[in-house]
Design an enzyme around this catalytic site. Structure first.
Site, mmCIF file in Angstrom:
data_model
loop_
_atom_site.group_PDB
_atom_site.id
_atom_site.type_symbol
_atom_site.label_atom_id
_atom_site.label_comp_id
_atom_site.label_asym_id
_atom_site.label_seq_id
_atom_site.Cartn_x
_atom_site.Cartn_y
_atom_site.Cartn_z
ATOM 1 N N ARG A 137 0.828 -1.225 0.000
ATOM 2 C CA ARG A 137 0.000 0.000 0.000
ATOM 3 C C ARG A 137 0.856 1.266 0.000
ATOM 4 N NH1 ARG A 137 -5.553 -0.486 1.664
ATOM 5 N NH2 ARG A 137 -6.235 -2.427 0.703
ATOM 6 N N ASP A 174 -6.839 -2.486 -7.416
ATOM 7 C CA ASP A 174 -7.344 -3.163 -6.230
ATOM 8 C C ASP A 174 -7.655 -4.609 -6.596
ATOM 9 O OD1 ASP A 174 -8.317 -2.429 -3.329
ATOM 10 O OD2 ASP A 174 -9.684 -3.919 -4.128
ATOM 11 N N ARG A 206 -7.076 12.179 -4.937
ATOM 12 C CA ARG A 206 -8.354 11.569 -4.502
ATOM 13 C C ARG A 206 -9.434 12.602 -4.194
ATOM 14 N NH1 ARG A 206 -11.450 9.157 -3.364
ATOM 15 N NH2 ARG A 206 -11.429 7.711 -1.617
ATOM 16 N N ARG A 266 -3.376 6.561 1.124
ATOM 17 C CA ARG A 266 -3.868 7.742 1.828
ATOM 18 C C ARG A 266 -2.892 8.393 2.797
ATOM 19 N NH1 ARG A 266 -9.325 4.878 3.379
ATOM 20 N NH2 ARG A 266 -7.686 3.356 3.681
ATOM 21 N N TYR A 309 -14.830 -12.226 -0.479
ATOM 22 C CA TYR A 309 -15.525 -10.979 -0.846
ATOM 23 C C TYR A 309 -16.789 -11.255 -1.645
ATOM 24 C CZ TYR A 309 -11.886 -8.085 1.105
ATOM 25 O OH TYR A 309 -11.047 -7.470 1.982
HETATM 26 O O1 CP3 Z 1 -0.054 -1.615 -2.541
HETATM 27 C C1 CP3 Z 1 -0.321 -0.696 -3.330
HETATM 28 O O2 CP3 Z 1 0.115 0.466 -3.190
HETATM 29 C C2 CP3 Z 1 -1.138 -1.023 -4.569
HETATM 30 C C3 CP3 Z 1 -2.540 -0.836 -4.492
HETATM 31 C C4 CP3 Z 1 -3.449 -1.768 -3.710
HETATM 32 C C5 CP3 Z 1 -4.675 -1.325 -3.197
HETATM 33 N N1 CP3 Z 1 -5.351 -2.396 -2.675
HETATM 34 C C6 CP3 Z 1 -5.148 0.067 -3.237
HETATM 35 C C7 CP3 Z 1 -6.240 0.492 -2.349
HETATM 36 C C8 CP3 Z 1 -3.361 -3.143 -3.448
HETATM 37 C C9 CP3 Z 1 -2.240 -4.109 -3.770
HETATM 38 C C10 CP3 Z 1 -4.581 -3.527 -2.805
HETATM 39 C C11 CP3 Z 1 -4.880 -4.901 -2.413
HETATM 40 C C12 CP3 Z 1 -6.064 -5.188 -1.596
HETATM 41 N N2 CP3 Z 1 -7.305 -4.604 -1.673
HETATM 42 C C13 CP3 Z 1 -6.155 -6.234 -0.648
HETATM 43 C C14 CP3 Z 1 -5.047 -7.198 -0.318
HETATM 44 C C15 CP3 Z 1 -4.023 -6.585 0.562
HETATM 45 C C16 CP3 Z 1 -4.472 -6.351 1.968
HETATM 46 O O3 CP3 Z 1 -4.556 -5.175 2.359
HETATM 47 O O4 CP3 Z 1 -4.693 -7.331 2.679
HETATM 48 C C17 CP3 Z 1 -7.444 -6.221 -0.111
HETATM 49 C C18 CP3 Z 1 -7.985 -7.151 0.954
HETATM 50 C C19 CP3 Z 1 -8.171 -5.189 -0.769
HETATM 51 C C20 CP3 Z 1 -9.595 -4.813 -0.577
HETATM 52 C C21 CP3 Z 1 -9.747 -3.416 -0.130
HETATM 53 N N3 CP3 Z 1 -9.519 -2.291 -0.915
HETATM 54 C C22 CP3 Z 1 -10.171 -2.946 1.133
HETATM 55 C C23 CP3 Z 1 -10.536 -3.855 2.304
HETATM 56 C C24 CP3 Z 1 -10.201 -1.544 1.071
HETATM 57 C C25 CP3 Z 1 -10.718 -0.592 2.129
HETATM 58 C C26 CP3 Z 1 -9.848 -0.481 3.279
HETATM 59 C C27 CP3 Z 1 -8.712 0.481 3.013
HETATM 60 O O5 CP3 Z 1 -7.567 0.141 3.317
HETATM 61 O O6 CP3 Z 1 -9.002 1.589 2.549
HETATM 62 C C28 CP3 Z 1 -9.742 -1.144 -0.213
HETATM 63 C C29 CP3 Z 1 -9.556 0.224 -0.723
HETATM 64 C C30 CP3 Z 1 -8.189 0.592 -1.231
HETATM 65 N N4 CP3 Z 1 -7.394 -0.187 -2.012
HETATM 66 C C31 CP3 Z 1 -7.536 1.844 -1.049
HETATM 67 C C32 CP3 Z 1 -6.330 1.789 -1.748
HETATM 68 C C33 CP3 Z 1 -5.295 2.874 -1.888
HETATM 69 C C34 CP3 Z 1 -8.091 3.048 -0.300
HETATM 70 C C35 CP3 Z 1 -8.991 3.761 -1.219
HETATM 71 C C36 CP3 Z 1 -9.061 5.240 -0.969
HETATM 72 O O7 CP3 Z 1 -9.927 5.644 -0.199
HETATM 73 O O8 CP3 Z 1 -8.293 5.991 -1.586
#
Ligand code: CP3
Length: 345
Positions: free
Chosen positions: A23, A72, A36, A27, A146
């Protein structure tokens, strides 16, 4: 291209321990938040120019050794017929979860052309960055949670209920998702990614025999299929599975991602020496003092020394409230300490 990350994945000698951060685009970076403010998360993922821009931000700000495609794990589900929403308050929501054969019948197989924006993003990135680009996917089981729960869950009653009650339907869902992940990752590999990571965030909710069954039936097949096509590093990240790592010995992976619940040395004992490891600093250490960050970094570098190769990372994604300066300090510390250690022997 700086190949340090690839060499560590493959277990070849490197001048220092490479680091990237799960990640790393997100944010906690004001530069990400600025973008964003103008677009929602799904639009950001689907707009190649912007997705490439946020992928590059942490390279410039932190100096990490690899980029990860901004997207994502849930993105490829939408064109299969899942009604996906990223709610600001509750996170991802799938409005039409699969719970029985009837709901499954409305889901189609995956067509990679429907996510061609991912290919376009990869192409822009490959023209503009000097470090390897990591592509990624969710693992079949994590995606299954999911699509069955309709979002994140506490006890995963629907997923586990289906697994224990209607096993053939559960298998059908897993088979469909495994084929999707295969096609989706092959698409990213053809477009030019240099490595892939498979996120199995929720595998650890299962008992060991189910972990063994799922990894040997689906994850092993998936990785073997990818290996037939390209010899790029494959990183598998089974989150919260520390006590079951010995069951993953047979997986033909290059790199095993670890969370912070296990010492690298112990993980190496459990999995054998044919795998490089990635990880595993507790993301909350970045809320500690510089002394603590340094101390914990030294411990991990030392504990991981017996591995075939080590890619430094956090044990899970960097948290939104994390001070950017501490993340930068971690990257510099890993680089400095590990190159000194190589020089001094
Ligand atoms: O790592 C990186 O920088 C690449 C981008 C990336 C995102 N999600 C961007 C994201 C990657 C590799 C993921 C993977 C992901 N997404 C996983 C597996 C990794 C982990 O964290 O266990 C999972 C389970 C998800 C599902 C997901 N996406 C959730 C549960 C959420 C909400 C919770 C959160 O952390 O915000 C997201 C949203 C998400 N994915 C954001 C980002 C940058 C936040 C979105 C925002 O508000 O800008």
């Amino acid at each position: 291209m700086n190949r340090t990350f690839i060499d560590a994945c493959k277990g070849q000698e490197t001048d220092y321990t490479p680091i990237w951060i799960m990640r790393q685009a997100g944010r906690y970076l004001p530069q990400y938040q600025k973008i964003r403010e103008k677009v929602d998360f799904l639009t950001l993922c689907k707009t190649p120019g912007l997705a490439a821009e946020v992928t590059i931000q942490p390279l410039d700000i932190l100096g990490v050794d690899a980029a990860i495609l901004f997207s994502d794990i849930l993105i490829p589900l939408e064109p299969m017929g899942f009604d996906l929403e990223f709610s600001e308050k509750i996170g991802p929501v799938i409005h039409n979860p699969i719970r029985d054969r009837e709901t499954l019948s409305s889901i189609t197989s995956f067509n990679p052309e429907a996510v061609s924006f991912v290919v376009d993003t990869i192409k822009i990135l490959k023209r503009s960055i000097k470090v390897p680009l990591i592509g990624f996917s969710g693992a079949p089981f994590t995606l299954a949670t999911y699509v069955i729960e309709g979002g994140t869950s506490k006890n995963f009653i629907n997923t586990k209920g289906l697994l224990y009650r209607e096993h053939s339907l559960f298998e059908q869902i897993m088979e469909g998702l495994t084929e999707m992940v295969k096609d989706y990752l092959l698409m990213q590999i053809r477009a030019g990614v240099d490595a892939v990571q498979i996120f199995d965030t929720w595998l650890g909710i299962l008992p060991p025999e189910e972990i063994l069954s799922i990894t040997s039936n689906y994850v092993a097949y998936l990785i073997e299929e990818l290996k037939k096509y390209a010899d790029i590093p494959i990183i598998y990240f089974p989150f919260n599975c520390g006590s079951s790592l010995h069951l993953l010995r047979q997986l033909p992976i290059d790199v095993l991602g670890l969370d912070w619940r296990i010492e690298p040395l112990r993980a190496i004992e459990m999995t054998g020496k044919d795998v490089s490891i990635q990880g595993n600093l507790d993301p909350c250490v970045l809320f500690g003092s510089r002394e603590t960050i340094t101390k914990k970094t030294i411990e991990i570098l030392r504990s991981a020394k017996g591995a075939r190769g080590h890619v430094f990372n956090l044990g899970h994604g960097v948290l939104p409230e994390t001070p950017v300066d501490n993340v930068k300090f971690l990257v510099d510390t890993v680089h400095q300490l590990s190159s000194k250690e190589r020089r001094d022997g």
